[in-house]
Design an enzyme around this catalytic site. Sequence first.
Site, short mmCIF file in Angstrom:
data_model
loop_
_atom_site.label_atom_id
_atom_site.label_comp_id
_atom_site.label_asym_id
_atom_site.label_seq_id
_atom_site.Cartn_x
_atom_site.Cartn_y
_atom_site.Cartn_z
N LYS A 13 0.85 -1.25 -0.54
CA LYS A 13 0.12 -0.10 0.02
C LYS A 13 0.69 1.24 0.23
CE LYS A 13 -2.23 -0.76 4.07
NZ LYS A 13 -1.70 -1.90 3.94
N ARG A 88 -9.21 1.23 8.73
CA ARG A 88 -9.02 -0.39 8.92
C ARG A 88 -10.29 -0.45 10.09
NH1 ARG A 88 -3.37 0.72 9.09
NH2 ARG A 88 -1.77 -0.85 9.27
N ARG A 127 12.33 -6.08 6.04
CA ARG A 127 12.88 -4.97 5.00
C ARG A 127 12.83 -3.56 6.30
NH1 ARG A 127 6.12 -2.85 4.65
NH2 ARG A 127 5.64 -2.95 7.15
N ARG A 161 11.33 -1.16 11.51
CA ARG A 161 10.42 -0.37 12.16
C ARG A 161 10.26 -1.12 13.55
NH1 ARG A 161 6.01 -0.31 8.42
NH2 ARG A 161 4.13 -0.99 9.74
N ARG A 172 -1.29 -8.78 13.81
CA ARG A 172 -1.68 -7.59 12.42
C ARG A 172 -1.94 -8.35 11.24
NH1 ARG A 172 4.14 -4.75 10.97
NH2 ARG A 172 3.67 -4.01 9.43
P1 AMP Z 1 1.11 1.05 9.01
O1 AMP Z 1 2.14 1.35 8.98
O2 AMP Z 1 -0.47 1.43 8.12
O3 AMP Z 1 0.58 -0.73 9.10
O4 AMP Z 1 0.37 0.79 10.66
C1 AMP Z 1 0.96 0.87 11.46
C2 AMP Z 1 0.49 1.01 13.04
O5 AMP Z 1 -0.34 2.02 13.15
C3 AMP Z 1 -0.69 -0.22 13.29
O6 AMP Z 1 0.11 -1.81 13.43
C4 AMP Z 1 -1.77 0.49 14.18
O7 AMP Z 1 -1.20 0.01 15.31
C5 AMP Z 1 -1.18 1.74 14.31
N1 AMP Z 1 -3.17 2.60 13.00
C6 AMP Z 1 -2.03 2.91 11.67
N2 AMP Z 1 -3.21 3.26 10.52
C7 AMP Z 1 -4.64 2.44 11.76
C8 AMP Z 1 -5.66 2.95 11.38
N3 AMP Z 1 -6.52 2.92 10.45
N4 AMP Z 1 -6.19 2.04 12.31
C9 AMP Z 1 -6.34 2.31 14.29
N5 AMP Z 1 -4.36 1.84 13.96
C10 AMP Z 1 -3.71 1.98 12.95
#
Ligand code: AMP
Length: 219
Positions: A13, A88, A127, A161, A172
């Site tokens: 994404k 989400r 990564r 990360r 996740r």
């Molecule tokens: P990502 O970078 O999109 O993988 O997001 C990293 C982490 O941020 C996720 O595992 C969640 O803990 C939190 N997070 C990001 N976007 C959301 C969302 N829309 N709703 C809830 N938690 C989020």
Amino acid sequence: MRLILSGPPGCGKGTQAQILSHNFQIAHLSTGDMLREAVSIGSKIGLEAKKTMERGGLVPDAVVISIISERIERQDCDLGFVLDGFPRTLPQAEALDKLLVGKNLAIHSVIEIRVKDELLIERISGRFSCSQCGEGYHDRFKQVKRAGVCDFCGSTEFSRRKDDNERTIRERLGNYYAQTSPVLPYYESKNLLSSVDGMAKIDDVTLAIDRVVNNARKD
Ligand code: AMP
């Protein structure tokens, strides 16, 4: 153009959202990036979200909805945006609808990027990125050309990360199937959903997404 990229963690994404943002001159809105920024500066939201993010949980809906509602007010969203990692959950999707209806705006297209679980785990656990310019790399799939040196800016500092480890990735993924995938039928019922194969080469995924976006523009 207002787009949503959906799909499990590691499906690409972020990469595709960056490309779309560049090609269509629209803002790239990643709630994950915004939350990581909040964590790194130690803001109230960051302090609250840190533990949840580290164990791979979802940050409360109210928090991410308020972040997004503030963010889409900014001028760089005037030409549109691509949402990466939001919504989400169903309540987030419904809140986004309300927000947009209030502004007389709508989502043009929702694109699901599909990737098999085994590949996601392999992708995420390898990564890392340059600490200086943010360029992304992978232990197997995209190595630096000179060991220990960023191809783009020459920095020798890299970071991973905290949530990119196998245990957290499984958490996740579980959250994705339990809480995020129900968002897809919601958009399908509104005739907005398309799916692309996220296991193809990056350029081919971009082409598939472009086709979807160009069709949406004709409507
Ligand atoms: P990502 O970078 O999109 O993988 O997001 C990293 C982490 O941020 C996720 O595992 C969640 O803990 C939190 N997070 C990001 N976007 C959301 C969302 N829309 N709703 C809830 N938690 C989020």
